[in-house]
Every structure is written in structure tokens, then in C-alpha cells.
Design a protein around this motif. Structure first.
Motif, PDB file in Angstrom:
ATOM      1  N   ASP A  46      -5.009   7.719   0.398  1.00  0.00           N
ATOM      2  CA  ASP A  46      -5.004   8.918  -0.453  1.00  0.00           C
ATOM      3  C   ASP A  46      -6.343   9.648  -0.483  1.00  0.00           C
ATOM      4  OD1 ASP A  46      -2.418   8.337  -1.045  1.00  0.00           O
ATOM      5  OD2 ASP A  46      -2.776   7.640  -3.096  1.00  0.00           O
ATOM      6  N   ILE A  47      -7.389   9.048   0.065  1.00  0.00           N
ATOM      7  CA  ILE A  47      -8.726   9.626  -0.078  1.00  0.00           C
ATOM      8  C   ILE A  47      -8.838  10.997   0.586  1.00  0.00           C
ATOM      9  CG2 ILE A  47     -11.136   9.355   0.642  1.00  0.00           C
ATOM     10  CD1 ILE A  47     -10.851   6.359   0.099  1.00  0.00           C
ATOM     11  N   GLU A  49      -6.687  13.269   1.353  1.00  0.00           N
ATOM     12  CA  GLU A  49      -5.897  14.347   0.745  1.00  0.00           C
ATOM     13  C   GLU A  49      -6.240  14.589  -0.717  1.00  0.00           C
ATOM     14  OE1 GLU A  49      -4.118  16.179   2.659  1.00  0.00           O
ATOM     15  OE2 GLU A  49      -4.438  14.848   4.379  1.00  0.00           O
ATOM     16  N   HIS A  50      -7.200  13.894  -1.243  1.00  0.00           N
ATOM     17  CA  HIS A  50      -7.556  14.077  -2.646  1.00  0.00           C
ATOM     18  C   HIS A  50      -8.160  15.477  -2.855  1.00  0.00           C
ATOM     19  CE1 HIS A  50      -9.666  13.525  -6.497  1.00  0.00           C
ATOM     20  NE2 HIS A  50      -8.852  12.504  -6.703  1.00  0.00           N
ATOM     21  N   ARG A  52     -10.640  16.609  -4.508  1.00  0.00           N
ATOM     22  CA  ARG A  52     -12.101  16.716  -4.429  1.00  0.00           C
ATOM     23  C   ARG A  52     -12.574  16.744  -2.981  1.00  0.00           C
ATOM     24  NH1 ARG A  52     -15.092  12.561  -8.319  1.00  0.00           N
ATOM     25  NH2 ARG A  52     -16.859  13.620  -7.307  1.00  0.00           N
ATOM     26  N   GLN A  54     -10.663  17.805  -0.492  1.00  0.00           N
ATOM     27  CA  GLN A  54     -10.166  19.084   0.025  1.00  0.00           C
ATOM     28  C   GLN A  54     -11.090  20.236  -0.361  1.00  0.00           C
ATOM     29  OE1 GLN A  54      -7.497  19.523   2.187  1.00  0.00           O
ATOM     30  NE2 GLN A  54      -7.781  17.291   2.235  1.00  0.00           N
ATOM     31  N   VAL A 204     -13.682   8.850  -5.313  1.00  0.00           N
ATOM     32  CA  VAL A 204     -12.228   9.008  -5.191  1.00  0.00           C
ATOM     33  C   VAL A 204     -11.551   7.655  -4.973  1.00  0.00           C
ATOM     34  CG1 VAL A 204     -10.439   9.920  -3.650  1.00  0.00           C
ATOM     35  CG2 VAL A 204     -12.297  11.406  -4.432  1.00  0.00           C
ATOM     36  N   TYR A 205     -12.197   6.788  -4.207  1.00  0.00           N
ATOM     37  CA  TYR A 205     -11.627   5.458  -3.972  1.00  0.00           C
ATOM     38  C   TYR A 205     -11.552   4.659  -5.277  1.00  0.00           C
ATOM     39  CZ  TYR A 205     -10.977   0.762  -2.104  1.00  0.00           C
ATOM     40  OH  TYR A 205     -10.493  -0.498  -1.850  1.00  0.00           O
ATOM     41  N   GLU A 207     -11.444   5.903  -8.276  1.00  0.00           N
ATOM     42  CA  GLU A 207     -10.402   6.541  -9.087  1.00  0.00           C
ATOM     43  C   GLU A 207      -9.015   6.049  -8.666  1.00  0.00           C
ATOM     44  OE1 GLU A 207      -8.269  10.782  -9.015  1.00  0.00           O
ATOM     45  OE2 GLU A 207     -10.441  10.935  -9.346  1.00  0.00           O
ATOM     46  N   GLY A 208      -8.811   5.927  -7.350  1.00  0.00           N
ATOM     47  CA  GLY A 208      -7.519   5.442  -6.859  1.00  0.00           C
ATOM     48  C   GLY A 208      -7.225   4.019  -7.297  1.00  0.00           C
ATOM     49  N   ARG A 211      -6.248   4.229 -10.997  1.00  0.00           N
ATOM     50  CA  ARG A 211      -4.903   4.777 -11.192  1.00  0.00           C
ATOM     51  C   ARG A 211      -3.820   3.754 -10.866  1.00  0.00           C
ATOM     52  NH1 ARG A 211      -3.480   8.292  -7.852  1.00  0.00           N
ATOM     53  NH2 ARG A 211      -5.321   8.714  -6.580  1.00  0.00           N
TER      54      ARG A 211
END
Length: 421
Positions: A46-47, A49-50, A52, A54, A204-205, A207-208, A211
Motif C-alpha cells: 500500500d505504500i 499508492e498512499h 502522501r 502520490q 506511511v509504513y 501508519e499501515g 491501521r
């Protein structure tokens, strides 16, 4: 001096005690550990396409066109692959067996307090029901710290965490083994040409992982303490944990400060050299293999016990809300808002970081070796008799307890323990 029942403690190296804990707490370790229910690979995929990432790609498009965007996306994917961890069943079993062999060679026990473990088990089940993560923030005194919680939480069935480790530990063979046991390697510094992209990928990682309810562990001090005292906190990774909660991307996470301390650390000789001015030796595969040879040759249980104590876990969201309310109650801080002010966010992160260190200190206990060392250092003359040493250690132990301090496992006979130390 009040006597302490042996039932108060649990030795994770004793499988019978571990299985009794499973029954008592309603959990299951090994293959039943909750870490195997996490989709670790999705956090990596998912990193790129996140939003942030993008946004960085759009900014790059304005500067260098679509070719620059493709290059940035490829770079983000490569950084994600370099970063991401997983937990694989077969590798976890192998590493657990290897860690058990090492712990049993080096230490007499890996000691926890049952009451704290039961509270942590309750928090772990609550977090799983809510889909939330537990963020473990331990003290850091030895490289073995990386294995202590991972081995223990996995065997106890409390959810082995993803572990942030320095890239200096990403050694051939060893690095791959640890990565497949939950380790993800980060740079010692986030500087460099791709610093903005790299820090975004790491954030982002994390955060993933939050989540998905994956547990996370990192050392708020950054590096190992050579003196045994807690170091000044580093707030980089802590900020990456707080940000998604602060901005509502993640509902909440539980923070658990952890005190890990040793009767003796295996790096004592190197620490003495470094404190006397020698340069720190860079980690290498040859060094690891040399330690392995040393491990096989040394007497069993040379370094005593490892003691682990958990401070009460707390909600990160509640802490943030309470600190904001406290700051805004002051006339001079009525406009305090860490969501829009970088300065206010810095105040929040520093307050949280020092609160964690305070809780680690509060939960720490005095070890038998610390008592013996204190008595020896305070003794005048060239030596002390065995009986006098035992009496003074027993007196000092009593003073610690009467003052409200915590003592680590001391067995039932201080005289025998003093002789062993």
C-alpha cells in the motif's frame, strides 16, 4: 522485610510456567500468536499508492515530467521492499529455538511479574477486539533487547511486534532472519538526496501497521545506553506513531513503556572500552560469528537473570487530548494546537517521550548485582568479608523496599544470592 512469594514471578524459559500462563490468561503462544493474523505484505504494497507518496509524485511531475514520476514511484517501491518486515511461521519457530538456546547459555532466567503479564494479556485482548495496536517502548541496554520481547511475547501469545532496527544490524544472513521475524531496518539518519521520500515511506509504513492492528516496538532512546542510565529520547519514530492518531487517520493505539535490565550484559567489556575512550566497533558478520564461538565456550548462565517489567499501558489518543486540554487551560497557551503548529507538536512529542522514560524509570527494579556493587563501592579499605557483605546487602535491600522501591527477583535466601553474584 516483607517476603515475596516465588509465584509472583514467571520465567519464560520454563515451558511449564508458560503453558500455565496460557491457561490462566486465555491465550496461546507459538502458532497461536496473534501476529500471524496480520497481513504484513499488504502494509508494504500500500505504500506506493498512499496519498502522501502520490503528493510527492505530483510535485515531482511539475519539476521533471512523467519520467521523473515513474522514477520516484520505482524508488518508493524499492524503499518499501527494503523496509518491510514479515512474520513467517517456520522462521519464527527456528529463531525462537535459537534464541532459547542462547538465553539458556547466557542467563539463568527471563523473569516477568505475573500480575503485569495478566494486565498486559487483558490489554492485548482488548486491543485485538478494537483492532488497535500496542506500541512497546523499551529501555535499551543490549543488542539482546531485540530478541527479549520478541521471543517472550511470541511464546506467551501476546502478539509479537514489528521491530524498528538500525540498518547497521542488517547483516548478511542475520538481517534476513530477523526481517522474517518482524524486524524492519531504518537508516540511522534520514538525511540524503531522497530524505523527503524516505521519511514519507517510513511514516506511511508505520501508519499501515497501525491501521492493521499490528504491534510495534522501537527504542525511544535510539541507541544502547553504555552506562545503564536512560538516554535522552529521540522523537522521530514517536512522531510517526502520533501523527496518524493526531490527525484521525488511525483511531488510537496503546503505548506500553517497558523496562528491560540485566544482572549482567554480554557487552560489558566493549562498553568499558568505549567509556574509556575507545571507538565503537562497527557491527559485522565476523563479529557475530565470533560472539557465537564465545557463546559456546562460556560457562552456562554466566550473566544471571534478565528482568522485564511493564508500566501500565495507556491510550495515545487520551494522552494527546489530555495534554492539549492542559495546555489550553493556561492563559498563555489558549491557542495551543499541535495539529496546525509545528512548535506545539514538538511540545506534545517531547512531553510524551519524557513521560515514557518516566514510566520506564518508575517501573524499573533494583537488581541483586546493583546492590552488591553499591555495597562494594561504598566500602572503605581494601576488601570486605563475606558475612559482612551479605549483611550489608540484606540491609540495603530492606531500605529499598521500605522506601517504596521495586526489587527484582531475589530468591528466598539473600546470602546464597550474594555468594552467587
Amino acid at each position: 522485610i516483607p517476603e515475596v512469594s516465588a509465584d509472583r514471578y514467571l520465567n519464560v524459559l520454563d515451558q511449564a510456567e508458560v503453558e500455565a500462563f496460557w491457561q490462566e490468561a486465555g491465550v496461546r503462544g507459538g502458532n497461536g500468536d496473534p501476529c500471524f493474523n496480520i497481513d504484513w505484505d499488504a502494509a508494504r504494497k500500500d505504500i506506493v499508492e498512499h496519498p502522501r507518496v502520490q503528493e510527492l509524485c505530483k510535485a515531482q511531475a511539475a519539476r521533471g515530467g512523467q519520467r521523473a514520476v515513474r522514477a520516484m514511484r520505482q524508488r518508493a517501491a524499492m524503499l518499501a521492499d527494503e523496509l518491510a518486515a514479515s512474520v513467517e511461521t517456520r522462521v519464527a519457530h527456528f529463531t525462537s529455538a535459537l534464541a532459547r538456546f542462547m538465553f539458556e547459555r547466557l542467563y539463568s532466567g527471563l523473569i516477568f511479574e505475573r500480575e503485569q503479564l495478566n494486565a498486559l494479556a487483558a490489554l492485548s485482548m482488548r486491543a485485538r477486539e478494537e483492532g488497535r495496536s500496542i506500541v512497546y517502548l523499551p529501555s535499551h541496554k543490549s543488542h539482546i533487547d531485540y530478541l527479549v520481547l520478541q521471543f517472550s511475547l511470541w511464546n506467551l501469545g501476546l502478539g509479537a511486534p514489528a521491530i524498528a532496527a538500525g540498518e547497521n544490524l542488517n547483516l548478511p544472513m542475520v538481517g534476513s532472519l530477523l526481517r522474517r521475524n518482524g524486524a524492519f531496518y531504518i537508516r540511522r539518519s534520514f538525511g540524503g538526496e531522497d530524505s523527503e521520500l524516505y521519511s514519507t515511506v517510513v511514516a506511511v509504513y508505520l501508519e499501515g501497521l497501525l491501521r492493521r492492528g499490528a504491534n510495534v516496538k522501537f527504542f525511544s532512546e535510539g541507541g544502547r545506553s553504555r552506562s545503564g542510565k536512560l538516554l535522552q529520547p529521540k522523537i522521530g519514530l514517536l512522531g510517526m506513531i502520533v501523527d496518524p492518531i493526531l490527525y484521525g487517520v488511525v483511531e488510537d493505539a496503546y503505548i506500553v513503556p517497558v523496562s528491560i535490565y540485566y544482572d549482567g550484559v554480554m557487552e560489558t567489556e566493549s562498553y568499558v572500552r568505549e567509556l574509556l575512550g575507545s571507538a565503537k566497533r562497527k557491527e559485522s558478520l565476523i563479529g557475530v560469528l565470533g560472539q557465537g564461538k564465545h557463546l559456546l565456550a562460556m560457562p552456562r548462565s554466566r550473566f544471571g537473570n534478565i528482568h522485564v517489567r511493564f508500566a501500565p499501558g495507556f491510550s495515545a489518543k487520551s494522552y494527546i487530548e489530555n495534554l492539549i486540554a492542559l495546555q489550553q487551560s493556561s492563559v498563555t497557551r489558549a491557542n495551543f494546537n499541535p495539529r496546525i503548529s509545528p512548535g506545539d507538536k514538538g511540545i506534545l512529542l517531547k512531553a510524551l517521550a519524557y513521560h515514557v522514560l518516566e514510566e520506564i524509570n518508575r517501573s524499573s527494579s533494583v537488581t541483586p548485582t546493583a546492590l552488591v556493587g553499591t555495597v562494594l563501592l561504598c566500602t572503605l579499605g581494601r576488601g570486605i568479608g563475606r558475612r559482612s557483605l551479605i549483611n550489608k546487602v540484606e540491609w540495603l535491600r530492606g531500605e529499598v523496599i521500605r522506601s517504596g522501591g521495586h526489587m527484582s527477583r531475589f530468591y528466598d535466601f539473600p546470602g546464597e544470592l550474594t555468594a552467587e553474584v
